[in-house]
Write a protein that holds these residues in place. Structure first.
Motif, PDB file in Angstrom:
ATOM      1  N   PRO A  10       0.817  -1.225   0.000  1.00  0.00           N
ATOM      2  CA  PRO A  10       0.000   0.000   0.000  1.00  0.00           C
ATOM      3  C   PRO A  10       0.846   1.270   0.000  1.00  0.00           C
ATOM      4  N   VAL A  11       2.003   1.225   0.638  1.00  0.00           N
ATOM      5  CA  VAL A  11       2.908   2.378   0.617  1.00  0.00           C
ATOM      6  C   VAL A  11       3.417   2.610  -0.801  1.00  0.00           C
ATOM      7  N   ALA A  12       3.778   1.518  -1.487  1.00  0.00           N
ATOM      8  CA  ALA A  12       4.223   1.637  -2.875  1.00  0.00           C
ATOM      9  C   ALA A  12       3.118   2.231  -3.742  1.00  0.00           C
ATOM     10  N   GLY A  13       1.879   1.828  -3.493  1.00  0.00           N
ATOM     11  CA  GLY A  13       0.762   2.391  -4.245  1.00  0.00           C
ATOM     12  C   GLY A  13       0.615   3.876  -4.016  1.00  0.00           C
ATOM     13  N   ARG A  14       0.740   4.283  -2.771  1.00  0.00           N
ATOM     14  CA  ARG A  14       0.637   5.707  -2.431  1.00  0.00           C
ATOM     15  C   ARG A  14       1.750   6.501  -3.110  1.00  0.00           C
ATOM     16  N   ARG A  67       6.711  10.629 -18.064  1.00  0.00           N
ATOM     17  CA  ARG A  67       6.351   9.299 -18.576  1.00  0.00           C
ATOM     18  C   ARG A  67       5.099   8.748 -17.910  1.00  0.00           C
ATOM     19  N   GLY A  68       4.528   9.501 -16.982  1.00  0.00           N
ATOM     20  CA  GLY A  68       3.385   9.017 -16.220  1.00  0.00           C
ATOM     21  C   GLY A  68       3.833   8.570 -14.845  1.00  0.00           C
ATOM     22  N   PRO A  69       2.895   8.362 -13.917  1.00  0.00           N
ATOM     23  CA  PRO A  69       3.259   8.013 -12.543  1.00  0.00           C
ATOM     24  C   PRO A  69       3.691   6.566 -12.366  1.00  0.00           C
ATOM     25  N   ARG A  70       3.352   5.695 -13.313  1.00  0.00           N
ATOM     26  CA  ARG A  70       3.611   4.262 -13.128  1.00  0.00           C
ATOM     27  C   ARG A  70       4.867   3.771 -13.852  1.00  0.00           C
ATOM     28  N   ARG A  71       5.047   4.172 -15.124  1.00  0.00           N
ATOM     29  CA  ARG A  71       6.085   3.564 -15.959  1.00  0.00           C
ATOM     30  C   ARG A  71       7.503   3.693 -15.394  1.00  0.00           C
ATOM     31  N   PRO A  72       7.895   4.827 -14.826  1.00  0.00           N
ATOM     32  CA  PRO A  72       9.273   4.894 -14.315  1.00  0.00           C
ATOM     33  C   PRO A  72       9.574   3.816 -13.282  1.00  0.00           C
ATOM     34  N   TRP A  73       8.571   3.467 -12.492  1.00  0.00           N
ATOM     35  CA  TRP A  73       8.781   2.454 -11.460  1.00  0.00           C
ATOM     36  C   TRP A  73       8.936   1.062 -12.053  1.00  0.00           C
ATOM     37  N   LEU A  74       8.337   0.832 -13.211  1.00  0.00           N
ATOM     38  CA  LEU A  74       8.507  -0.463 -13.857  1.00  0.00           C
ATOM     39  C   LEU A  74       9.986  -0.740 -14.108  1.00  0.00           C
ATOM     40  N   PHE A  78       7.497  -2.742  -8.401  1.00  0.00           N
ATOM     41  CA  PHE A  78       7.195  -3.059  -9.799  1.00  0.00           C
ATOM     42  C   PHE A  78       5.733  -3.474  -9.951  1.00  0.00           C
ATOM     43  N   GLN A  79       5.304  -4.394  -9.122  1.00  0.00           N
ATOM     44  CA  GLN A  79       3.981  -5.000  -9.266  1.00  0.00           C
ATOM     45  C   GLN A  79       2.849  -4.007  -9.041  1.00  0.00           C
ATOM     46  N   VAL A  80       2.966  -3.168  -8.032  1.00  0.00           N
ATOM     47  CA  VAL A  80       1.866  -2.260  -7.695  1.00  0.00           C
ATOM     48  C   VAL A  80       1.557  -1.288  -8.833  1.00  0.00           C
ATOM     49  N   PRO A  81       2.529  -0.540  -9.355  1.00  0.00           N
ATOM     50  CA  PRO A  81       2.194   0.341 -10.473  1.00  0.00           C
ATOM     51  C   PRO A  81       1.769  -0.421 -11.725  1.00  0.00           C
ATOM     52  N   TYR A  82       2.328  -1.605 -11.927  1.00  0.00           N
ATOM     53  CA  TYR A  82       1.952  -2.395 -13.094  1.00  0.00           C
ATOM     54  C   TYR A  82       0.472  -2.783 -13.053  1.00  0.00           C
ATOM     55  N   VAL A  83       0.014  -3.243 -11.909  1.00  0.00           N
ATOM     56  CA  VAL A  83      -1.385  -3.656 -11.778  1.00  0.00           C
ATOM     57  C   VAL A  83      -2.318  -2.441 -11.789  1.00  0.00           C
TER      58      VAL A  83
END
Length: 443
Positions: free
Chosen positions: A63-67, A76-83, A127-132
């Motif tokens: 949940p912290v990673a999601g926040r 690049r958007g909020p998710r892709r850099p974390w991938l 990786f998983q949290v932003p991906y999902v």
């Protein structure tokens, strides 16, 4: 802004991330517990804790990673850099789990695996949290999310089969710890393939513009917990992840002590996940015809019946065991497709109702639950082994001359059949109250 229909390139690009999630979600469950008990000689109960604790850490971290990803500001958007960042760290730390020096100390070996697996689980969370979280922001269409998940699950099934079949094969091609070290490097390469593929493949993916959720993480978690349909779906998914985790953990033990053929692990695993390659589109079509919830129930019941048939392992021709395992795979394909297609619906409904984007928090809670289930599965299996009096060893080369008490062999069989079947049946109780359908989602 999200669109109704995504390009095939975007669907495939997003699906490539499942090479990483499928590989990491499968390989540790298959090889880590046997590595600890049958190569490092660590007692089953202690080994179960080592497998479980890093994933339990993820339950807190996800949940912290999601926040964090909800509030990431990047062109690049909020998710892709974390991938890319977390995905590459995942590959490196996975290889390190099996790369510990042989100092002749079981305490050191246990500590090495625990610390490196915690680092690995941490990288996976980011990786998983932003991906999902991405599907809820990529399209506003109820049916398009199902199509997107069909691509993802098809690639997921292929990744699971390739990684799950090749990891034991690579390990067995070498002696002792060397086999695990080489296997760790091969799996790390697969992880890199999935990470880079998802990062590049989603380069043109739409990104939602709903404002990030307000309030503290605790406030947002409270809102997520109050989302009834999400809560019910999550409960079903977590218990089923527990069942699948137990079955994966049992593959190596069933092949060695019940079928008395260590090489059978690869074929058992292929039978388990192979049907998903063919049947993922079929289950998707079933969902469009009868609804996602009904399709989910049907797939679950198929898995239950098949798992119960596996109680005959060791008493019927081995071909029948493989056939029953393939039937498990038929149900497994469905229980992957439907919850992953239903999750974005719940997230999107919340965004429409509130005008705030909590996709990261929702998926953080979701992946925390999945991680907990997949971690508890091997831990539960290890507990059954301990109760059955399983004898660990640090001399893997002597496996043909080793023996186990009958109680341990019984525990191996029950943990692979009756226990998962009972868990999946139990998981259907909360699903009865799930109410989201196409009308509600696209209102």
């Amino acid at each position: 802004m999200p669109t109704d229909v995504l390009s095939t390139r975007t669907r495939v690009g997003y699906g490539l991330g499942s090479v990483a999630t499928g590989t990491f979600g499968t390989v540790p469950g298959l090889v880590l517990l046997p590595y600890l008990t049958d190569t490092l000689g660590i007692a089953a109960a202690v080994a179960g804790l080592i497998v479980f604790l890093p994933k339990a850490w993820d339950v807190v971290l996800n949940p912290v990673a999601g926040r964090v990803t909800d509030r990431t500001d990047d062109p690049r958007g909020p998710r892709r850099p974390w991938l890319l960042r977390a995905g590459l760290a995942l590959a490196v730390t996975f290889a390190l789990v099996f790369a510990g020096p042989d100092l002749g100390s079981r305490a050191f070996d246990a500590a090495w695996v625990l610390v490196t697996f915690v680092a690995c689980a941490t990288a996976y969370a980011f990786f998983q949290v932003p991906y999902v979280a991405m599907p809820a922001e990529m399209t506003s269409s109820y049916d398009e999310r199902t199509r997107l998940m069909t691509w993802r699950v098809a690639i997921l099934a292929l990744a699971i089969m390739v990684s799950g079949a090749s990891a034991p094969a690579v390990r067995d091609a070498f002696e002792g710890r060397t086999g695990y070290r080489v296997m760790g490097l091969v799996v790390a390469a697969l992880l890199v393939l999935g990470v880079v593929g998802a990062y590049l493949g989603t380069r043109g993916a739409p990104v939602g513009t709903v404002a990030p959720g307000t309030g503290s993480l605790r406030d947002q978690l409270r809102v997520v917990a109050a989302a009834r349909d999400f809560r019910l779906l999550l409960a079903t998914f977590v218990v089923q992840a527990l069942a699948v985790g137990a079955m994966l953990a049992g593959v190596a033990y069933v092949s060695r002590w019940v079928l008395v053929d260590r090489s059978a692990a690869t074929l058992l695993f292929v039978c388990f996940v192979g049907p998903a390659l063919l049947l993922t589109p079929v289950w998707s079509a079933v969902g469009r015809r009868v609804g996602k919830r009904r399709g989910y129930v049907a797939a679950s019941l198929v898995l239950v019946v098949a798992a119960l048939l596996l109680t005959t392992a060791g008493h019927v021709p081995v071909a029948l065991v493989y056939a029953a395992t393939a039937l498990v795979g038929v149900g497994y394909a469905g229980i992957q497709v439907f919850p992953l297609a239903m999750l974005p619906d719940a997230v999107a409904v919340d965004a429409v109702r509130t005008g705030e984007n909590r996709a990261g928090v929702y998926t953080g809670v979701w992946t925390a639950g999945e991680t907990l289930g997949l971690a508890l599965g091997p831990a539960l299996y290890a507990a059954l082994l301990a109760l059955g009096g399983y004898v660990s060893t640090d001399q893997p080369a002597d496996w043909m001359t080793q023996t186990q008490p009958g109680s341990a062999v019984l525990a191996i069989t029950l943990g692979f059949s009756v226990v998962p079947a009972a868990l999946v049946l139990l998981s259907l109780l909360p699903l009865r109250g799930y109410s989201l359908d196409a009308t509600e989602v696209e209102r």
